[in-house]
Design a protein around this motif. Structure first.
Motif, short mmCIF file in Angstrom:
data_model
loop_
_atom_site.label_atom_id
_atom_site.label_comp_id
_atom_site.label_asym_id
_atom_site.label_seq_id
_atom_site.Cartn_x
_atom_site.Cartn_y
_atom_site.Cartn_z
N LEU A 104 5.49 8.99 7.16
CA LEU A 104 5.17 9.04 5.74
C LEU A 104 4.11 10.10 5.43
CD1 LEU A 104 5.03 5.27 4.71
CD2 LEU A 104 6.91 6.87 4.45
N CYS A 121 3.93 12.96 2.44
CA CYS A 121 2.81 13.20 1.52
C CYS A 121 2.48 14.69 1.47
CB CYS A 121 1.57 12.43 1.99
SG CYS A 121 1.72 10.63 1.96
N TRP A 145 2.48 5.52 1.22
CA TRP A 145 1.77 5.46 2.50
C TRP A 145 0.70 4.38 2.48
CZ3 TRP A 145 -3.45 6.34 3.43
CH2 TRP A 145 -3.83 6.30 4.78
#
Length: 384
Positions: free
Chosen positions: A82, A86, A102
């Motif tokens: 994750l 981002c 996240w």
């Protein structure tokens, strides 16, 4: 005789690594018999409103893991990356939404009736996953304060946490508020995200259960975006959906709501675009925190003497073997050693100093932990 001594020494210094808690994992892995009756007996002399940070649990109520390891696992134990998502977002809103996902992924299953060990002062937990290196240290024992520093040179990402849990007994339940700040920096974009943690709520009566509850705020000063999330469950944990998350993402300058957030942290979480009405999934717990694997020890020689899996190794192995007498003795030895070290420091007028963080505390700002190193080095323990 020498063979016996060598065997005992080997047992004492064994690193014991355990599997992270996953979605769908049976919650009775470490349960002791007659659990509810044992809990009620344990709490009968505890007054409502009592601070439980100094409360010592018998090994029957521990699972084989330190609280420091639990914090670390919430960062590095994932089935999908994750953090890369981002970092790779095309615009501030995409990146912010991925950071919200996240943040939700750091909410992990807990098991009713058992708790992690209270970390000893100076205990560390050092793990690498890919190019992400994670280092935690227990920087205070009373009150318990844990610091986390994680860096990824390849992705140019940094995390700094300072966690201070405060569990209190309320008569029929325990609520552990997790104070402190979590910060995630996407250095390629010059963005810093600040967030807090929900509280862990343990209900003993009338219906035993354990849940994450409370408000979580996530903000990015550079983009002006803010998320307000509420973790909650159904009344007394009976009926309806459990482990709910509801909230919104908005622009702090105009207060315009951009997305509505809805879902369950142990299932799926969606956002609804307020302009178009389009709904999409931003987080799927089964994809991210299910089927997690046990880390491996890559380099035993490089393991610090303060590493959680080494400090608690003998106790953890005894709990996994359900050898409760051996577990009791192992835990007693660790606790007595800590009391002895504390008395020695006090008699010498010495103050314990963190090795990996500069630590400060004030009424205005609370606990703050700044990492000494710019980048966390690779670890001898590897996660997958």
């Amino acid at each position: 005789m020498q063979v016996t001594e060598d065997k005992e020494k080997e047992e004492e210094t064994k690193v014991v690594l355990t599997t992270p808690f996953s979605i769908g994992e049976s919650d009775d892995v470490y349960r002791a018999p007659n659990l509810l009756q044992r809990i009620l007996s344990l709490l009968k002399n505890v007054r409502p409103g009592s601070d439980l940070t100094r409360f010592q649990l018998p090994p029957l109520f521990n699972f084989p893991k330190s609280q420091l390891q639990c914090y670390g696992e919430s960062v590095y134990s994932t089935s999908s990356d994750l953090l890369s998502k981002c970092n790779n977002g095309q615009n501030p809103l995409d990146r912010f939404t991925s950071v919200v996902a996240w943040s939700i992924s750091t909410t992990r299953p807990a098991v009713f009736g058992v708790a992690p060990y209270n970390p000893i002062l100076g205990e560390t937990h050092h793990v690498s996953k890919g190019t992400l290196n994670v280092l935690l240290e227990q920087v205070s024992h009373h009150p318990p304060v844990a610091a986390l520093h994680a860096t990824d040179k390849e992705q140019n990402i940094e995390m700094i946490w300072c966690q201070h849990p405060n569990p209190k007994f309320n008569g029929t339940s325990v609520e552990a508020q997790v104070h402190g700040k979590r910060e995630l920096k996407l250095l390629n974009h010059g963005e810093s995200y600040e967030m807090n943690s929900p509280s862990l709520f343990i209900r003993v009566l009338p219906v035993p259960g354990i849940e994450w509850i409370g408000n979580v705020n996530i903000s990015c000063q550079e983009s002006g975006l803010v998320a307000e999330l509420c973790y909650r469950s159904s009344f007394l944990g009976i009926g309806g959906k459990q482990r709910l998350i509801k909230g919104k993402i908005f622009d702090s300058s105009s207060l315009k709501v951009l997305y509505e957030v809805d879902g369950q942290w142990d299932s799926t979480v969606t956002v609804k675009d307020k302009n178009t009405g389009k709904v999409r999934v931003i987080y799927d717990a089964k994809e991210v925190i299910s089927g997690l694997q046990t880390p491996i020890l890559k380099d035993a020689e490089s393991v610090r003497a303060t590493e959680s899996a080494l400090v608690w190794g003998k106790l953890s192995q005894a709990i996994m073997n359900k050898d409760w007498e051996k577990a009791r003795v192992a835990k007693q030895i660790i606790e007595e050693r800590q009391r002895q070290l504390s008395k020695e420091r006090e008699s010498k007028g010495e103050t314990w100093i963190s090795k990996h963080f500069v630590v400060s505390h004030s009424k205005e700002k609370g606990w703050e932990c700044s990492p000494i190193q710019r980048w966390v080095p690779a670890a001898p323990v590897i996660a997958f």
